[in-house]
Design a protein around this motif. Structure first.
Motif, short mmCIF file in Angstrom:
data_model
loop_
_atom_site.label_atom_id
_atom_site.label_comp_id
_atom_site.label_asym_id
_atom_site.label_seq_id
_atom_site.Cartn_x
_atom_site.Cartn_y
_atom_site.Cartn_z
N LEU A 52 148.23 59.25 -36.44
CA LEU A 52 149.42 59.94 -36.75
C LEU A 52 149.78 59.93 -38.01
O LEU A 52 150.27 60.88 -38.64
N LEU A 53 149.92 58.76 -38.78
CA LEU A 53 150.17 58.57 -40.11
C LEU A 53 149.28 59.43 -41.13
O LEU A 53 149.80 59.79 -42.29
N ARG A 54 148.16 60.08 -40.99
CA ARG A 54 147.46 60.82 -41.66
C ARG A 54 148.07 62.14 -41.65
O ARG A 54 147.89 62.90 -43.01
N MET A 79 140.18 65.05 -41.46
CA MET A 79 140.23 65.34 -40.19
C MET A 79 139.89 64.29 -39.10
O MET A 79 138.93 63.51 -39.47
N PRO A 80 140.89 64.09 -37.94
CA PRO A 80 140.30 63.06 -37.34
C PRO A 80 139.35 63.31 -36.10
O PRO A 80 138.72 64.36 -36.15
N THR A 81 138.88 62.42 -35.27
CA THR A 81 137.89 62.81 -34.37
C THR A 81 138.34 63.54 -33.35
O THR A 81 139.56 63.80 -33.16
N THR A 82 137.48 64.24 -32.41
CA THR A 82 137.92 65.04 -31.29
C THR A 82 139.08 64.17 -30.31
O THR A 82 140.08 64.91 -30.01
N VAL A 118 133.61 76.33 -42.09
CA VAL A 118 133.13 76.76 -40.68
C VAL A 118 132.92 75.75 -39.80
O VAL A 118 133.14 75.80 -38.68
N GLY A 119 132.42 74.38 -40.37
CA GLY A 119 132.15 73.26 -39.39
C GLY A 119 133.42 72.71 -38.96
O GLY A 119 133.18 71.69 -38.21
N ASP A 120 134.72 73.07 -39.34
CA ASP A 120 135.78 72.45 -38.85
C ASP A 120 136.08 72.88 -37.28
O ASP A 120 136.65 72.46 -36.75
N PHE A 121 135.47 73.91 -37.13
CA PHE A 121 135.91 74.44 -35.54
C PHE A 121 135.45 73.43 -34.60
O PHE A 121 134.20 73.04 -34.67
N ASP A 122 136.21 73.09 -33.63
CA ASP A 122 135.84 71.79 -32.78
C ASP A 122 136.03 72.62 -31.28
O ASP A 122 136.90 72.56 -30.77
N PRO A 123 135.02 73.11 -30.79
CA PRO A 123 135.05 73.64 -29.43
C PRO A 123 135.37 72.65 -28.51
O PRO A 123 136.17 73.05 -27.58
N ARG A 124 135.05 71.54 -28.54
CA ARG A 124 135.63 70.37 -27.54
C ARG A 124 136.83 70.19 -27.41
O ARG A 124 137.59 70.12 -26.45
#
Length: 283
Positions: A52-54, A79-82, A118-124
């Motif tokens: 959260l602090l990020r 960017m954090p993990t999913t 483009v690689g930022d899109f996270d479908p999960r």
């Protein structure tokens, strides 16, 4: 849960079903060790304070002109993990739901995609976000207004993908804001987000600091001032305590505290959860 289906002829059965779904998805998200802990930074979220602090995902200290809470996504930071995204989103939606008006009026998601790729899109993540918003909480996607600012040229493709995960989204629920900062501010203002509700990263006048949000939440949720400063200091390397005066009232006269008073967000006795957190982080 009952309030969201109050006028349905079988509202008690529907409310019970939603409550069961809520706890089912909460168990799946947080696991058997944490799902029953209070949804606080000293409880189920105790291991995610650093994330959260990020500042990738946070709740702004003001509401829009319709008094709806604003969840802010800032893709300019790491960017954090999913899984981290899902934990944060669950926590923020939980906070928003403490305001009874949210069930009817909904909430706002404001995204800064200036640094998006483009690689930022996270479908999960979008798939699980749909479950959180539409299946877990007594809140429907149709009352979640999403504003995507400075989106990349590839995003029209992503919008089509989003609709796979949010099939009940109305077309007007997702709005794209492109162009100069001035143009983006103009279009946001047309949808109830004037300059004082928009972070400085997007050209607005609202200074957003993740440390302020975390410190305020820890205070509201019952942590001691010494413990709070210890956590913020230890988990924010390179950051110092912010001593600048912060206004309590926005230009519209609405404050986050008024929309989420302490009496509404506290969840009973947090002593055990906070004792565990104090043992971990030190006093």
């Amino acid at each position: 849960f009952s309030g969201s289906v109050l006028f349905h002829p079988h509202f008690l059965k529907l409310a019970l079903n939603r409550l069961i779904r809520y706890w089912f998805h909460r168990y799946k998200t947080f696991g058997p060790d944490k799902y029953a802990l209070p949804m606080t930074l000293g409880g189920a979220m105790r291991d995610h304070i650093r994330t959260l602090l990020r500042g990738w995902l946070t709740m702004l200290p003001v509401c829009d002109e319709a008094s709806r809470p604003i969840i802010y996504i800032n893709k300019n930071v790491k960017m954090p993990t999913t899984d981290e995204k899902v934990y944060m989103l669950w926590y923020l939606v939980h906070l928003a739901m403490q305001n009874p008006a949210v069930q009817k009026g909904g909430c706002v998601v404001l995204a800064n995609s200036k640094a998006g790729k483009v690689g930022d899109f996270d479908p999960r993540f979008f798939s699980q976000a749909a479950v959180i918003i539409d299946k877990s909480f007594p809140l429907r996607c149709k009352v979640v207004n999403v504003h995507l600012c400075h989106v990349s040229a590839f995003f029209p493709v992503s919008v089509s993908a989003l609709k796979r995960y949010f099939p009940i989204f109305h077309r007007q629920s997702i709005r794209l804001h492109n162009g100069s900062d001035e143009r983006v501010l103009e279009t946001l203002a047309e949808h109830g987000l004037p300059k004082h509700c928009v972070p400085t990263d997007l050209g607005g006048t609202l200074r957003v600091m993740a440390t302020d949000f975390v410190r305020d939440r820890l205070t509201i949720e019952g942590g001691s001032s010494k413990w709070i400063e210890s956590i913020v200091r230890d988990l924010s390397p390179g950051q110092t305590k912010d001593t600048r005066p912060r206004p309590n009232v926005t230009d519209t006269g609405t404050t986050a505290a008024e929309n989420f008073p302490t009496s509404m967000v506290q969840e009973g006795n947090h002593a055990d959860a906070f004792n565990l957190a104090e043992a971990e982080y030190g006093s």
